[in-house]
Motif scaffolding. Structure first.
Motif, mmCIF file in Angstrom:
data_model
loop_
_atom_site.group_PDB
_atom_site.id
_atom_site.type_symbol
_atom_site.label_atom_id
_atom_site.label_comp_id
_atom_site.label_asym_id
_atom_site.label_seq_id
_atom_site.Cartn_x
_atom_site.Cartn_y
_atom_site.Cartn_z
ATOM 1 N N ARG A 1 0.846 -1.179 0.000
ATOM 2 C CA ARG A 1 0.000 0.000 0.000
ATOM 3 C C ARG A 1 0.888 1.237 0.000
ATOM 4 N N ALA A 2 0.275 2.391 -0.322
ATOM 5 C CA ALA A 2 1.012 3.637 -0.204
ATOM 6 C C ALA A 2 1.238 3.955 1.266
ATOM 7 N N ASP A 3 2.266 4.744 1.520
ATOM 8 C CA ASP A 3 2.634 5.017 2.906
ATOM 9 C C ASP A 3 1.617 5.898 3.609
ATOM 10 N N ARG A 4 1.321 7.069 3.022
ATOM 11 C CA ARG A 4 0.486 8.024 3.754
ATOM 12 C C ARG A 4 -0.440 8.781 2.814
ATOM 13 N N LEU A 5 -1.666 8.978 3.290
ATOM 14 C CA LEU A 5 -2.632 9.864 2.653
ATOM 15 C C LEU A 5 -2.803 11.066 3.576
ATOM 16 N N THR A 6 -2.595 12.269 3.038
ATOM 17 C CA THR A 6 -2.752 13.486 3.824
ATOM 18 C C THR A 6 -3.873 14.316 3.222
ATOM 19 N N LEU A 7 -4.880 14.580 4.023
ATOM 20 C CA LEU A 7 -6.069 15.290 3.565
ATOM 21 C C LEU A 7 -6.268 16.573 4.360
ATOM 22 N N ILE A 8 -7.013 17.483 3.763
ATOM 23 C CA ILE A 8 -7.433 18.698 4.457
ATOM 24 C C ILE A 8 -8.950 18.643 4.632
ATOM 25 N N ALA A 9 -9.413 19.002 5.810
ATOM 26 C CA ALA A 9 -10.840 19.123 6.088
ATOM 27 C C ALA A 9 -11.116 20.538 6.571
ATOM 28 N N ILE A 10 -12.345 20.999 6.377
ATOM 29 C CA ILE A 10 -12.671 22.368 6.786
ATOM 30 C C ILE A 10 -13.313 22.420 8.167
ATOM 31 N N ALA A 11 -13.599 21.257 8.756
ATOM 32 C CA ALA A 11 -14.242 21.225 10.070
ATOM 33 C C ALA A 11 -13.739 20.026 10.848
ATOM 34 N N ALA A 12 -13.375 20.243 12.115
ATOM 35 C CA ALA A 12 -12.917 19.166 12.988
ATOM 36 C C ALA A 12 -14.112 18.525 13.680
ATOM 37 N N PRO A 13 -13.995 17.267 14.099
ATOM 38 C CA PRO A 13 -15.089 16.649 14.854
ATOM 39 C C PRO A 13 -15.255 17.331 16.204
ATOM 40 N N SER B 1 0.333 11.872 18.528
ATOM 41 C CA SER B 1 0.710 12.750 17.425
ATOM 42 C C SER B 1 -0.411 13.697 17.012
ATOM 43 N N THR B 2 -1.593 13.501 17.565
ATOM 44 C CA THR B 2 -2.768 14.286 17.186
ATOM 45 C C THR B 2 -2.871 15.554 18.028
ATOM 46 N N VAL B 3 -3.210 16.655 17.356
ATOM 47 C CA VAL B 3 -3.497 17.916 18.038
ATOM 48 C C VAL B 3 -4.977 18.195 17.806
ATOM 49 N N THR B 4 -5.799 18.000 18.826
ATOM 50 C CA THR B 4 -7.246 18.103 18.681
ATOM 51 C C THR B 4 -7.642 19.462 18.118
ATOM 52 N N GLY B 5 -8.449 19.417 17.086
ATOM 53 C CA GLY B 5 -8.915 20.630 16.433
ATOM 54 C C GLY B 5 -8.068 21.074 15.274
ATOM 55 N N THR C 1 -3.299 11.219 7.638
ATOM 56 C CA THR C 1 -3.253 12.485 8.364
ATOM 57 C C THR C 1 -4.350 13.390 7.827
ATOM 58 N N ILE C 2 -5.109 14.000 8.725
ATOM 59 C CA ILE C 2 -6.139 14.963 8.328
ATOM 60 C C ILE C 2 -5.837 16.274 9.045
ATOM 61 N N ASN C 3 -5.558 17.318 8.267
ATOM 62 C CA ASN C 3 -5.295 18.638 8.818
ATOM 63 C C ASN C 3 -6.522 19.514 8.625
ATOM 64 N N VAL C 4 -6.914 20.229 9.660
ATOM 65 C CA VAL C 4 -8.102 21.071 9.615
ATOM 66 C C VAL C 4 -7.699 22.495 9.260
ATOM 67 N N ILE C 5 -8.179 22.966 8.100
ATOM 68 C CA ILE C 5 -7.926 24.342 7.662
ATOM 69 C C ILE C 5 -9.229 24.872 7.082
ATOM 70 N N ASP C 6 -9.869 25.799 7.755
ATOM 71 C CA ASP C 6 -11.139 26.308 7.243
ATOM 72 C C ASP C 6 -10.977 27.585 6.444
ATOM 73 N N ASP C 7 -9.764 28.086 6.304
ATOM 74 C CA ASP C 7 -9.505 29.263 5.485
ATOM 75 C C ASP C 7 -9.133 28.817 4.071
#
Length: 509
Positions: free
Chosen positions: A35-47, A199-203, A226-232
């Motif tokens: 499999r591929a090593d890592r998928l890195t995504l951006i989301a606009i809203a955190a849980p 390794s997670t930083v909530t929000g 990895t999912i990074n939250v950026i709403d801008d």
């Protein structure tokens, strides 16, 4: 975009925590597993919470929950329901009892067994909790017949139930975590990934590793997520250009040219319609709206093609109906019900007793000022003066549903039929805040719920045609929902969710 599922105001994140990324390559290389090593995504809203009884929802937050929890059923890219934790499902003769057969080889990541008792406990927690869709399971009773059989009993048929079990209400959380105060940030499920809490930083940044004991290993195509939250939107595009992500949702379609010029691709669907919700159809606040001729005139006031070009760079499809093309009730002919004709609209207003027009109170918000300016201009062209009020940060949805205004611009999901009915049309629907009730609508809804499949399908068609003719809404277009991704990543969009399914991502090679 102003969407119902974005339920909380988010702080603007101006920088990425690049956990697991190096050298500007978000995807990484192949792992020993192939499999591929890592998928890195951006989301606009955190849980807001990983506890299914508190924060479970789909929309823009679905990817966080799919990573750690399984649903009982699953949707494929065509929107069809498929087996997942449940391998089979069947209704009784009157569609009031649904029986689910579960897999017998699934464990939660804390080693506890995922069996019928665990499923029942999780469903009850969702039903009795405060998640945005908790009401979808209200009144339903769950029972474990044996270790691999669950029954769901309801007083009357619910045509949306099977679909609901493939999204947030069907998420299964380990009951062993119910009394754990850390369950909101340290989820335990049976899903394809495990949250790396160290390794997670909530929000801001969420880091996951593949579940080594996942029951469906072929569905997992990355060792790390990895999912990074950026709403801008600007910060998100800058992260994309810097190679710090493999995919991100586009808030505005005017960025598509910039994305494609950077060598990325666009995956898309059409989930949301934009337009005017004519909420006060009984004329409680705005007596003029009780007259169908006034509502029809408002529909004729809008140059839908020009609005699509101005607001979405043309990315979308014109429509005059709230039921989507995936609905059995969708009729292409209904999209020609109201042509753009200000003079005919003025004539209708005069016929309804308003030759000099009238004033209509509506909401505005700075984030969509251009949209509200165009609404005001086009309604002014037929003699309707819009009196705008800004309800203030975070109050747009609250004041709409209070209700404090007779009409508003809005962007809403075009849900599957029964969900759409209970979201927008039924007397107690969320987006029917004045509780408009019409005998014909009630009759159609009853047939959809209780009739034969043939009768139900015809009732959906009749309902869609009726509310379009009665101008309950003034839709303009279905906006293209766009997800940008790099050439190392293949993405399949869901037709019924704003964010792609986690299982829709795979390495391009």
């Amino acid at each position: 975009m102003f969407r119902w599922k974005a339920t909380a105001a988010l702080a603007v994140v101006t920088s990425l925590a690049l956990a697991g990324c190096a050298g500007g390559d978000a995807g990484g290389g192949s792992s020993a597993s192939g499999r591929a090593d890592r998928l890195t995504l951006i989301a606009i809203a955190a849980p807001t919470s990983y506890d299914v009884g508190q924060g479970a929802e789909y929309g823009n937050r679905s990817v966080f929950f799919q990573a750690v929890f399984d649903t009982l059923l699953q949707k494929n890219p065509e929107g069809e329901i498929e087996p997942w934790l449940a391998t089979a499902w069947e209704y009784n003769d009157d569609n009031t009892v649904l029986t689910l057969t579960l897999r017998d080889d699934v464990e939660f990541t804390d080693g506890t067994k995922l069996d019928a008792e665990a499923v029942v406990a999780s469903l009850e927690r969702f039903r009795d909790g405060t998640s945005p869709q908790a009401a979808t399971l209200a009144g339903k009773e769950f029972a474990a017949v044996d270790a691999t059989t669950v029954t769901i009993t309801q007083d009357a048929p619910d045509p949306s139930l099977v679909n609901m079990l493939s999204i947030a209400p069907g998420l299964i959380q380990a009951p062993s975590t119910f009394d754990d105060p850390d369950s909101a940030t340290e989820p335990i499920g049976s899903g394809p990934y495990v949250l790396d809490t160290a390794s997670t930083v909530t929000g801001t940044t969420y880091v996951y590793t593949a579940n080594p004991d996942y029951w469906n290993p072929d569905a997992v195509t990355y060792d790390n997520l990895t999912i990074n939250v950026i709403d801008d939107p600007t910060a998100a595009l800058n992260a994309m250009k810097a190679g710090e992500a493999n995919g991100l949702p586009l808030v505005n379609n005017d960025a598509i040219g910039e994305v494609e010029a950077s060598g990325w691709s666009i995956a898309s669907n059409e989930l949301d319609f934009h337009g005017i919700l004519l909420l006060d159809r009984d004329g409680t606040m705005a007596p003029e709206l009780a007259d169908v001729r006034v509502r029809q005139a408002i529909n004729m006031a809008f140059d839908r093609e020009a609005l699509l070009a101005a607001l979405q760079d043309g990315y979308g499809t014109l429509t005059e109906q709230v039921f989507p093309p995936t609905s059995v009730g969708f009729d292409p002919a209904l999209d020609d019900t109201y042509s753009y004709d200000p003079e005919a609209a003025k004539a209708l207003l005069a016929e309804a007793g308003h030759p000099d027009g009238f004033t209509l109170n509506m909401m505005t918000t700075p984030a969509f000022q251009t949209t509200f300016d165009l609404v005001g201009q086009q309604l002014a062209d037929i003699g309707i003066t819009v009196n705008y009020t800004d309800p203030g940060t975070g109050n747009f949805i609250t004041d709409m549903l209070a209700p404090k205004y007779p009409a508003t611009w809005m962007s809403l999901e075009q849900n599957p039929d029964w969900q759409l009915i209970n979201f927008m049309l039924a007397p107690d629907a969320t987006f029917n805040p004045f509780h408009t009730q019409d005998p014909k609508v009630d009759e159609y809804i009853s047939t959809i719920q209780l009739g034969t499949p043939e009768e139900s399908d015809q009732a959906v068609k009749d309902l869609n045609a009726y509310i379009t003719d009665q101008a309950w809404f003034a839709p303009w277009y279905r906006k293209q929902g766009s997800f940008a991704h790099d050439n190392a990543t293949t993405v399949e969009m869901w037709p019924t969710n704003s964010y792609p399914s986690l299982f829709g991502f795979s390495p391009a090679n």
